[in-house]
Design a protein around this motif. Structure first.
Motif, mmCIF file in Angstrom:
data_model
loop_
_atom_site.group_PDB
_atom_site.id
_atom_site.type_symbol
_atom_site.label_atom_id
_atom_site.label_comp_id
_atom_site.label_asym_id
_atom_site.label_seq_id
_atom_site.Cartn_x
_atom_site.Cartn_y
_atom_site.Cartn_z
ATOM 1 N N MET A 1 2.220 0.091 10.205
ATOM 2 C CA MET A 1 3.226 0.596 9.539
ATOM 3 C C MET A 1 3.411 0.398 7.994
ATOM 4 N N VAL A 2 3.277 -0.956 7.523
ATOM 5 C CA VAL A 2 3.015 -1.020 6.193
ATOM 6 C C VAL A 2 2.063 -0.353 5.455
ATOM 7 N N ARG A 3 0.869 -0.295 6.096
ATOM 8 C CA ARG A 3 -0.351 0.345 5.578
ATOM 9 C C ARG A 3 -0.037 1.942 5.523
ATOM 10 N N GLN A 4 0.475 2.434 6.519
ATOM 11 C CA GLN A 4 0.706 3.961 6.414
ATOM 12 C C GLN A 4 1.966 4.317 5.679
ATOM 13 N N THR A 5 2.846 3.490 5.574
ATOM 14 C CA THR A 5 3.952 3.965 4.428
ATOM 15 C C THR A 5 3.373 3.810 3.149
ATOM 16 N N ALA A 6 2.540 2.744 2.759
ATOM 17 C CA ALA A 6 2.097 2.344 1.551
ATOM 18 C C ALA A 6 1.793 3.576 1.003
ATOM 19 N N THR A 7 0.890 4.308 1.858
ATOM 20 C CA THR A 7 0.336 5.630 1.382
ATOM 21 C C THR A 7 1.077 6.758 0.904
ATOM 22 N N HIS A 8 2.344 6.667 1.060
ATOM 23 C CA HIS A 8 3.240 7.503 0.681
ATOM 24 C C HIS A 8 4.127 6.928 -0.543
ATOM 25 N N LEU A 9 3.591 5.952 -1.300
ATOM 26 C CA LEU A 9 4.290 5.498 -2.662
ATOM 27 C C LEU A 9 4.121 6.510 -3.616
ATOM 28 N N SER A 10 2.814 6.618 -3.639
ATOM 29 C CA SER A 10 2.138 7.415 -4.966
ATOM 30 C C SER A 10 2.508 8.895 -5.055
ATOM 31 N N PRO A 11 2.617 9.302 -3.827
ATOM 32 C CA PRO A 11 2.786 11.088 -3.832
ATOM 33 C C PRO A 11 4.370 11.040 -4.002
ATOM 34 N N CYS B 1 -0.348 -6.839 -2.846
ATOM 35 C CA CYS B 1 0.461 -7.710 -2.004
ATOM 36 C C CYS B 1 -0.044 -7.339 -0.453
ATOM 37 N N ILE B 2 0.063 -6.008 -0.300
ATOM 38 C CA ILE B 2 -0.412 -5.598 0.894
ATOM 39 C C ILE B 2 -2.135 -5.994 1.304
ATOM 40 N N ALA B 3 -2.758 -5.817 0.246
ATOM 41 C CA ALA B 3 -4.291 -6.140 0.487
ATOM 42 C C ALA B 3 -4.496 -7.711 0.660
ATOM 43 N N GLU B 4 -3.444 -8.547 0.399
ATOM 44 C CA GLU B 4 -3.504 -9.955 0.516
ATOM 45 C C GLU B 4 -2.702 -10.325 1.645
ATOM 46 N N ASN B 5 -2.158 -9.238 2.590
ATOM 47 C CA ASN B 5 -1.414 -9.640 3.884
ATOM 48 C C ASN B 5 -0.274 -10.360 3.546
ATOM 49 N N ASP B 6 0.391 -10.437 2.216
ATOM 50 C CA ASP B 6 1.456 -11.076 2.170
ATOM 51 C C ASP B 6 2.687 -10.328 2.351
ATOM 52 N N GLY C 1 8.877 -6.874 6.548
ATOM 53 C CA GLY C 1 9.688 -8.109 7.302
ATOM 54 C C GLY C 1 9.185 -8.060 8.559
ATOM 55 N N GLN C 2 9.047 -7.346 9.325
ATOM 56 C CA GLN C 2 8.480 -7.255 11.039
ATOM 57 C C GLN C 2 6.893 -7.734 10.960
ATOM 58 N N LYS C 3 6.495 -7.714 9.812
ATOM 59 C CA LYS C 3 4.913 -7.949 9.613
ATOM 60 C C LYS C 3 4.024 -6.713 10.680
ATOM 61 N N ASP C 4 4.542 -5.662 10.447
ATOM 62 C CA ASP C 4 4.104 -4.640 11.297
ATOM 63 C C ASP C 4 3.020 -3.970 10.136
ATOM 64 N N TRP C 5 1.810 -4.428 10.149
ATOM 65 C CA TRP C 5 1.101 -4.163 9.245
ATOM 66 C C TRP C 5 0.280 -2.591 9.235
ATOM 67 N N CYS D 1 10.382 3.080 0.517
ATOM 68 C CA CYS D 1 10.587 1.589 0.305
ATOM 69 C C CYS D 1 11.226 1.150 1.333
ATOM 70 N N ARG D 2 12.495 1.679 1.762
ATOM 71 C CA ARG D 2 13.222 0.939 2.963
ATOM 72 C C ARG D 2 12.137 0.817 4.229
ATOM 73 N N THR D 3 11.309 1.933 4.499
ATOM 74 C CA THR D 3 10.631 1.621 5.459
ATOM 75 C C THR D 3 9.580 0.728 5.431
ATOM 76 N N LEU D 4 9.173 0.545 4.319
ATOM 77 C CA LEU D 4 8.088 -0.336 4.001
ATOM 78 C C LEU D 4 8.548 -1.752 3.881
#
Length: 132
Positions: free
Chosen positions: A110-120, A64-69, A104-108, A96-99
């Motif tokens: 921050m979205v991309r930065q936060t997404a790097t923390h999901l797997s770890p 979803c992030i890759a598609e900018n959705d 929701g704010q379309k702060d891409w 997940c809350r941060t993501l």
């Protein structure tokens, strides 16, 4: 600084809490222990299902992030947050809350930065479950 370790708390609920370096525990089993009256086998099954769900969910969120959705990212982050909270994976839930908020704010950025923390974060939960 707290170290990642497992400890048994000696209060009346005899809950197990696995701490991390953050303000949010990696895994706090108090709610599951209260709900399932210390049925360790049932708790383990629920945690294993959560891990399986999570391993499928993270790639979906990243897609979803890759598609900018932003809407789909927000919705999936919300669902993932709720699941993490249910099993006591509070540090993952906070990620997940941060993501969710960033999407929701379309702060891409921050979205991309936060997404790097999901797997770890999920790996830390998986390690915590393996220690039970």
């Amino acid at each position: 600084m707290k170290s990642f370790h497992s400890s048994i708390m000696t209060d009346d609920t005899n809950l197990r809490k696995i701490d991390s370096d953050s303000d949010h525990p990696v895994l706090d089993l108090s709610l599951l222990r209260e709900t399932f009256v210390d049925d360790d086998e049932r708790i383990r099954q629920i945690l294993e299902k959560f891990l399986s769900f999570s391993k499928d969910t993270i790639p979906d969120i990243l897609g979803c992030i890759a598609e900018n959705d932003a809407e789909a990212t927000n919705r999936m982050a919300h669902r993932f947050k709720s699941s993490a909270l249910t099993v006591g994976a509070f540090s993952l839930a906070e990620t997940c809350r941060t993501l969710e908020s960033a999407a929701g704010q379309k702060d891409w950025a921050m979205v991309r930065q936060t997404a790097t923390h999901l797997s770890p974060e999920l790996a830390r939960v998986s390690e915590a479950v393996a220690r039970l």
